[in-house]
Design a protein around this motif. Structure first.
Motif, PDB file in Angstrom:
ATOM      1  N   GLN A  58      24.394 -59.180 -57.652  1.00 52.95           N
ATOM      2  CA  GLN A  58      25.320 -60.300 -57.847  1.00 52.95           C
ATOM      3  C   GLN A  58      26.776 -59.845 -57.875  1.00 52.95           C
ATOM      4  OE1 GLN A  58      24.133 -63.341 -57.652  1.00 52.95           O
ATOM      5  NE2 GLN A  58      22.206 -62.229 -57.370  1.00 52.95           N
TER       6      GLN A  58
ATOM      7  N   ALA B 158      42.027 -56.625 -47.524  1.00 50.69           N
ATOM      8  CA  ALA B 158      41.456 -55.741 -46.515  1.00 50.69           C
ATOM      9  C   ALA B 158      40.236 -56.336 -45.836  1.00 50.69           C
ATOM     10  CB  ALA B 158      41.073 -54.410 -47.153  1.00 50.69           C
TER      11      ALA B 158
ATOM     12  N   PRO C 146      37.936 -58.605 -43.524  1.00 48.07           N
ATOM     13  CA  PRO C 146      38.275 -59.066 -42.180  1.00 48.07           C
ATOM     14  C   PRO C 146      38.724 -60.517 -42.175  1.00 48.07           C
ATOM     15  CG  PRO C 146      35.922 -58.743 -42.446  1.00 48.07           C
ATOM     16  CD  PRO C 146      36.568 -58.148 -43.625  1.00 48.07           C
TER      17      PRO C 146
ATOM     18  N   ALA D 283      30.252 -60.605 -37.265  1.00 48.66           N
ATOM     19  CA  ALA D 283      31.296 -59.622 -37.051  1.00 48.66           C
ATOM     20  C   ALA D 283      31.583 -58.794 -38.287  1.00 48.66           C
ATOM     21  CB  ALA D 283      32.563 -60.318 -36.593  1.00 48.66           C
TER      22      ALA D 283
ATOM     23  N   VAL E  25      29.370 -58.518 -40.963  1.00 50.15           N
ATOM     24  CA  VAL E  25      28.204 -58.223 -41.782  1.00 50.15           C
ATOM     25  C   VAL E  25      27.999 -56.723 -41.870  1.00 50.15           C
ATOM     26  CG1 VAL E  25      25.713 -58.327 -41.845  1.00 50.15           C
ATOM     27  CG2 VAL E  25      27.018 -60.367 -41.402  1.00 50.15           C
ATOM     28  N   GLY E  26      27.872 -56.228 -43.039  1.00 47.75           N
ATOM     29  CA  GLY E  26      27.520 -54.831 -43.203  1.00 47.75           C
ATOM     30  C   GLY E  26      26.020 -54.770 -43.383  1.00 47.75           C
ATOM     31  N   HIS E  27      25.603 -54.556 -44.578  1.00 51.03           N
ATOM     32  CA  HIS E  27      24.199 -54.420 -44.876  1.00 51.03           C
ATOM     33  C   HIS E  27      23.672 -55.757 -45.365  1.00 51.03           C
ATOM     34  CE1 HIS E  27      20.477 -53.037 -46.330  1.00 51.03           C
ATOM     35  NE2 HIS E  27      20.810 -53.081 -47.592  1.00 51.03           N
ATOM     36  N   ARG E  28      22.790 -56.363 -44.577  1.00 55.29           N
ATOM     37  CA  ARG E  28      22.194 -57.641 -44.912  1.00 55.29           C
ATOM     38  C   ARG E  28      23.229 -58.680 -45.320  1.00 55.29           C
ATOM     39  NH1 ARG E  28      17.427 -58.965 -45.200  1.00 55.29           N
ATOM     40  NH2 ARG E  28      17.586 -60.134 -47.109  1.00 55.29           N
ATOM     41  N   GLY E  29      24.283 -58.767 -44.521  1.00 55.95           N
ATOM     42  CA  GLY E  29      25.238 -59.835 -44.723  1.00 55.95           C
ATOM     43  C   GLY E  29      26.263 -59.553 -45.789  1.00 55.95           C
ATOM     44  N   HIS E  30      26.121 -58.469 -46.486  1.00 63.00           N
ATOM     45  CA  HIS E  30      27.116 -58.131 -47.486  1.00 63.00           C
ATOM     46  C   HIS E  30      28.166 -57.224 -46.860  1.00 63.00           C
ATOM     47  CE1 HIS E  30      23.780 -59.456 -49.900  1.00 63.00           C
ATOM     48  NE2 HIS E  30      24.582 -59.568 -50.918  1.00 63.00           N
ATOM     49  N   VAL E  31      29.397 -57.433 -47.236  1.00 61.37           N
ATOM     50  CA  VAL E  31      30.448 -56.561 -46.751  1.00 61.37           C
ATOM     51  C   VAL E  31      30.694 -55.476 -47.795  1.00 61.37           C
ATOM     52  CG1 VAL E  31      32.883 -56.448 -46.240  1.00 61.37           C
ATOM     53  CG2 VAL E  31      31.512 -58.310 -45.357  1.00 61.37           C
ATOM     54  N   HIS E  32      30.808 -54.277 -47.317  1.00 57.40           N
ATOM     55  CA  HIS E  32      30.980 -53.186 -48.258  1.00 57.40           C
ATOM     56  C   HIS E  32      32.443 -52.789 -48.344  1.00 57.40           C
ATOM     57  CE1 HIS E  32      26.735 -52.152 -48.905  1.00 57.40           C
ATOM     58  NE2 HIS E  32      26.639 -52.908 -47.822  1.00 57.40           N
TER      59      HIS E  32
ATOM     60  N   PRO F  31      28.301 -63.246 -48.753  1.00 62.26           N
ATOM     61  CA  PRO F  31      29.109 -64.064 -47.841  1.00 62.26           C
ATOM     62  C   PRO F  31      29.913 -65.136 -48.554  1.00 62.26           C
ATOM     63  CG  PRO F  31      26.883 -63.795 -46.999  1.00 62.26           C
ATOM     64  CD  PRO F  31      26.902 -63.154 -48.330  1.00 62.26           C
TER      65      PRO F  31
ATOM     66  N   LEU G  83      21.197 -65.019 -43.772  1.00 59.56           N
ATOM     67  CA  LEU G  83      21.133 -63.599 -43.414  1.00 59.56           C
ATOM     68  C   LEU G  83      19.987 -63.353 -42.447  1.00 59.56           C
ATOM     69  CD1 LEU G  83      21.680 -61.764 -46.777  1.00 59.56           C
ATOM     70  CD2 LEU G  83      23.295 -62.277 -44.969  1.00 59.56           C
TER      71      LEU G  83
ATOM     72  N   ASP H  48      20.771 -61.868 -38.892  1.00 58.18           N
ATOM     73  CA  ASP H  48      20.621 -60.432 -39.039  1.00 58.18           C
ATOM     74  C   ASP H  48      19.151 -60.091 -38.860  1.00 58.18           C
ATOM     75  OD1 ASP H  48      21.178 -58.188 -41.813  1.00 58.18           O
ATOM     76  OD2 ASP H  48      21.317 -57.864 -39.671  1.00 58.18           O
TER      77      ASP H  48
ATOM     78  N   ASP I  94      19.514 -53.627 -40.938  1.00 57.49           N
ATOM     79  CA  ASP I  94      20.563 -52.698 -40.561  1.00 57.49           C
ATOM     80  C   ASP I  94      20.787 -51.657 -41.644  1.00 57.49           C
ATOM     81  OD1 ASP I  94      23.255 -55.051 -41.195  1.00 57.49           O
ATOM     82  OD2 ASP I  94      21.621 -54.294 -42.419  1.00 57.49           O
TER      83      ASP I  94
ATOM     84  N   LEU J  67      23.633 -48.346 -42.456  1.00 53.65           N
ATOM     85  CA  LEU J  67      24.160 -47.888 -43.740  1.00 53.65           C
ATOM     86  C   LEU J  67      23.831 -46.418 -43.945  1.00 53.65           C
ATOM     87  CD1 LEU J  67      25.584 -49.608 -45.851  1.00 53.65           C
ATOM     88  CD2 LEU J  67      23.488 -49.490 -47.185  1.00 53.65           C
TER      89      LEU J  67
ATOM     90  N   ASP K 292      30.683 -52.469 -37.771  1.00 56.77           N
ATOM     91  CA  ASP K 292      31.171 -53.648 -38.472  1.00 56.77           C
ATOM     92  C   ASP K 292      31.593 -53.315 -39.905  1.00 56.77           C
ATOM     93  OD1 ASP K 292      27.820 -55.018 -38.914  1.00 56.77           O
ATOM     94  OD2 ASP K 292      28.766 -53.179 -39.596  1.00 56.77           O
TER      95      ASP K 292
ATOM     96  N   PRO L 207      34.048 -52.560 -42.631  1.00 53.23           N
ATOM     97  CA  PRO L 207      35.495 -52.762 -42.727  1.00 53.23           C
ATOM     98  C   PRO L 207      36.266 -51.475 -43.015  1.00 53.23           C
ATOM     99  CG  PRO L 207      34.339 -53.703 -44.606  1.00 53.23           C
ATOM    100  CD  PRO L 207      33.313 -53.335 -43.608  1.00 53.23           C
ATOM    101  N   ARG L 208      35.619 -50.552 -43.725  1.00 57.46           N
ATOM    102  CA  ARG L 208      36.341 -49.304 -44.025  1.00 57.46           C
ATOM    103  C   ARG L 208      36.677 -48.546 -42.738  1.00 57.46           C
ATOM    104  NH1 ARG L 208      32.235 -46.873 -48.136  1.00 57.46           N
ATOM    105  NH2 ARG L 208      30.962 -48.245 -46.905  1.00 57.46           N
TER     106      ARG L 208
ATOM    107  N   GLU M 101      39.585 -50.172 -41.030  1.00 57.97           N
ATOM    108  CA  GLU M 101      40.872 -49.858 -41.649  1.00 57.97           C
ATOM    109  C   GLU M 101      41.422 -48.534 -41.131  1.00 57.97           C
ATOM    110  OE1 GLU M 101      40.128 -51.819 -45.884  1.00 57.97           O
ATOM    111  OE2 GLU M 101      41.113 -49.868 -45.921  1.00 57.97           O
TER     112      GLU M 101
END
Lengths: 568, 144
Positions: free
Chosen positions: A298, A451, A453, A467, A469-476, A484, B117, B121, B125, B129, B136, B138-139, B142
């Protein structure tokens, strides 16, 4: 047993109900209403304290209502377990009420009309007290309905879109479980011809195994929905976080514990030689692990706490499922500890929301410098929840784990391991929250949000989230995953014209209250202090819960007190 | 003890229909389902009370022919509670209709996001990781 003292037993139910009526009549006069509500709640605390001492020294207190010849009437029973639950819940409701009044007095909570809030809150208190005291199954059903009805109203206060959405699920789930409860009651009555718990305890022993197993399963499923035991817990994290802070706090503290109490009472009194303890243990294990994994994922403090609530219900069911004296004693201690700690945490989160304008981790930062008191108020119960020695969370867990090791079956040892893992993961979840919300600076939080996107540049209308999505839709970002939904929030934060600002922007624009109102901080601090008292009196309290567990395992104190009253 | 088969069949039919309706999306249908189910459950109480008898009023009926009054009292309480719940749920359905112009039970936030998701997705993925983040991340952007 003196009859004058047994007159005290119904008071925790009657006082709040009378108070609710009075508060409703006084709805035009807020000051008088507050006076009534406070005196009623203080009265309940006093009566509960007296009952606790009486039940401990003189044995089980029974009151027969309705002027029928016992055992025909309605019995209210206060034994050691009921009295302890009653006292802890009364103290917690008093504190939460003081907090909510503080919130109202500062003119903040325009969405909670005072005229409805006070009576409903008192009905909730009456329902909770009645559930702890009920001596027969149907009275237990009625008290569930009382507290559920009050909770329906409190959860949907103001009728905003999110609360109606969450409330719909909550109401339907609870109505279904109430229907199931009615079916169980009909089945119990058809099988035994009685609904009085003490009489049931005698008659169920004579039933064929298949019948008693059916009854037990029916009741267990019903109460598991109330107690939010996995897989019947899915409604909880979705509905609780939407309510106002004090409402969430009192729900989290009390309502699930009423379900746990009902399971404990049923398992010990009605089905002492239960074949279903293994099932309970499995449910406890899965509840602990799934709940805490949900909490880690969460990114909103309120949701995170709702998941830890589900997870820690597993500890109590663990103790009940062991069905040994040590296990039950540990479970009772843990319930008392957890009621205060979970309520305190939700109250603190309410303060966070007020001070910083949000509980989404993405928007928070630097709270420890901004409001050091808030930092301490969050840190202490959070560490207590995770079970850092020497606090009561640690002691409660040690009690349970020892009881599990004493039993020594492969399943109970698995649960001990699961309990330790859950404790560590709880520590991870609350420490993550602490680091993000309290430790990093608001500038860092703002830069992190910046920072992320830009949806305008990247958005693909078919798959808007692909565009980024990192791991399972979460942005890291910086090792932390954001869902999301939070990203959408972040985008709003980036837009300076939007009214939804993060903490940095609010600080820059000087739009935050300078300090927290003492009328809200003091009750929270009092509750945190009360939770620390559990640590100080842990020795005597464990002695008390040991005596409680002994009573529950022996059953005879309860049965003798109720049935002798019936034979008199 | 003999049991009334008609009552049992009626009760089970009502409860079955109720469960079917509860599975619907519209809150009004869910409410109707809960009410139908509630009526079926009330019949269960009558079954639980044993054989039918005369009105359980002392002085007019000899005790041996009385029907059991307790389940009837319980049913009465259950009906009153169902009345209150119905009123509340109707109010909620109305409010939901005001807000959304329908009264559908909406998805759990988490369920909805998990389904999104799954749609967006398809392949896991976690591979990305494990290998230090995909394009994709973001780091990575940057730094680039």
């Amino acid at each position: 047993m003196s009859s004058s003292m047994s007159l005290l037993v119904p008071l925790p139910v009657i006082l709040p109900l009378l108070g609710a009526g009075a508060a409703l009549m006084l709805s035009g006069r807020p000051r008088a209403q507050r006076l009534v509500s406070f005196s009623v709640l203080i009265g309940v605390v006093t009566v509960a304290a007296v009952l606790l001492v009486r039940a401990d020294r003189r044995g089980v207190q029974v009151a027969w209502l309705g002027a029928w010849t016992p055992p025909l009437g309605i019995s209210l029973v206060a034994d050691r377990l009921s009295a302890l639950m009653l006292l802890v819940s009364a103290v917690v409701t008093l504190v939460v009420f003081a907090y909510s009044v503080g919130q109202n007095m500062t003119g903040d909570e325009s969405e909670a009309p005072v005229s409805i809030y006070h009576p409903t809150f008192l009905v909730l208190v009456a329902g909770v007290s009645n559930a702890f005291l009920a001596g027969d199954l149907f009275n237990l059903f009625v008290s569930f309905e009382m507290l559920l009805f009050a909770s329906y109203v409190l959860l949907t206060l103001g009728g905003t879109a999110t609360r109606i959405r969450a409330g719909t699920i909550y109401v339907v789930v609870n109505m279904l479980s109430s229907s199931l409860f009615l079916i169980s009651i009909a089945a119990v009555y058809a099988a035994t011809g009685s609904l009085n718990l003490a009489q049931l305890a005698e008659r169920i022993e004579g039933l064929p195994d298949a019948v008693s197993l059916t009854l037990q399963l029916l009741l267990l499923v019903t109460f598991s929905v109330k107690a939010a035991l996995f897989p019947l817990s899915l409604w909880l994290p979705d509905s609780y976080p939407t309510a106002p802070a004090p409402v969430t706090a009192v729900f989290a503290g009390l309502l699930t514990k009423v379900g746990v109490y009902a399971i404990l009472r049923m398992q010990t009194l009605l089905f002492p030689d239960s074949p279903l303890t293994d099932l309970l243990l499995w449910a406890a294990l899965i509840t602990m692990v799934i709940g805490i994994l949900g909490a880690i994922a969460q990114s909103d403090i309120k949701r995170m706490l709702s998941f830890t609530l589900v997870s820690h219900i597993g500890y109590m069911i663990f103790g009940i499922g062991l069905a040994t004296q040590a296990g039950i004693s540990g479970a009772v201690f843990y319930v008392a500890h957890h009621i205060t700690i979970q309520t305190a945490l939700f109250l603190v989160v309410g303060l966070v929301e007020r001070r910083a304008g949000s509980t989404a981790l993405l928007r928070l930062g630097g709270l420890a410098r901004l409001a050091p008191v808030l930092g301490i108020l969050f840190f202490v119960p959070a560490m207590n929840l995770a079970g850092i020695p020497p606090m009561s969370g640690f002691l409660g867990k040690v009690g349970l784990l020892q009881a599990g090791l004493d039993v020594g079956t492969p399943l109970s040892v698995t649960l001990v391991v699961g309990g330790v893992v859950t404790s560590l993961l709880t520590l991870y979840a609350v420490a993550k929250t602490w680091t993000i919300a309290f430790w990093r600076t608001p500038e860092q939080a703002h830069e992190t949000a910046q920072a992320l996107p830009n949806p305008g540049e990247k958005a693909d209308t078919q798959h808007p989230s692909v565009a980024m999505v990192g791991h399972r839709g979460h942005v890291h970002v910086g090792g932390t995953a954001y869902a999301p939904l939070d990203l959408e929030e972040a985008r709003r934060v980036r837009d300076d014209d939007e009214p939804d600002r993060d903490l940095y922007q609010l600080l820059r624009d000087d739009k935050l209250p300078d300090s927290l109102p003492p009328s809200m901080v003091l009750p929270t601090a009092a509750l945190v202090a009360f939770s620390l008292v559990f640590t100080l009196v842990a020795g005597p309290l464990f002695d008390y819960t040991d005596r409680t567990a002994e009573d529950l395992v022996r059953r005879s104190p309860y049965l003798d007190a109720v049935l002798d009253g019936g034979r008199r | 003890m003999s049991t009334n088969l008609t009552l049992i069949v009626t009760a089970s039919t009502l409860i079955g229909c109720g469960v079917y309706l509860v599975l619907e999306r519209s809150l009004t249908r869910v409410l109707v389902g809960l009410l139908v189910m509630g009526n079926g459950i009330n019949l269960l109480f009558l079954i639980a009370g044993g054989r039918a008898g005369n009105a359980p009023i002392e002085g007019t009926t000899p005790p041996s022919t009385m029907s059991d009054p307790l389940p009837q009292a319980l049913v009465l309480t259950a009906i009153v509670i169902a009345l209150g719940t119905t009123a509340f749920l109707l109010a909620m359905a109305h409010r939901s209709w005001q807000l959304n112009s329908n009264d559908d039970v909406q998805d759990d936030v988490e369920d909805a996001s998990i389904r999104r998701l799954a749609a967006a997705d398809e392949a896991s993925d976690s591979h990305d990781l494990a290998t230090g983040g995909g394009d994709d991340d973001p780091r990575v952007e940057e730094e680039a």
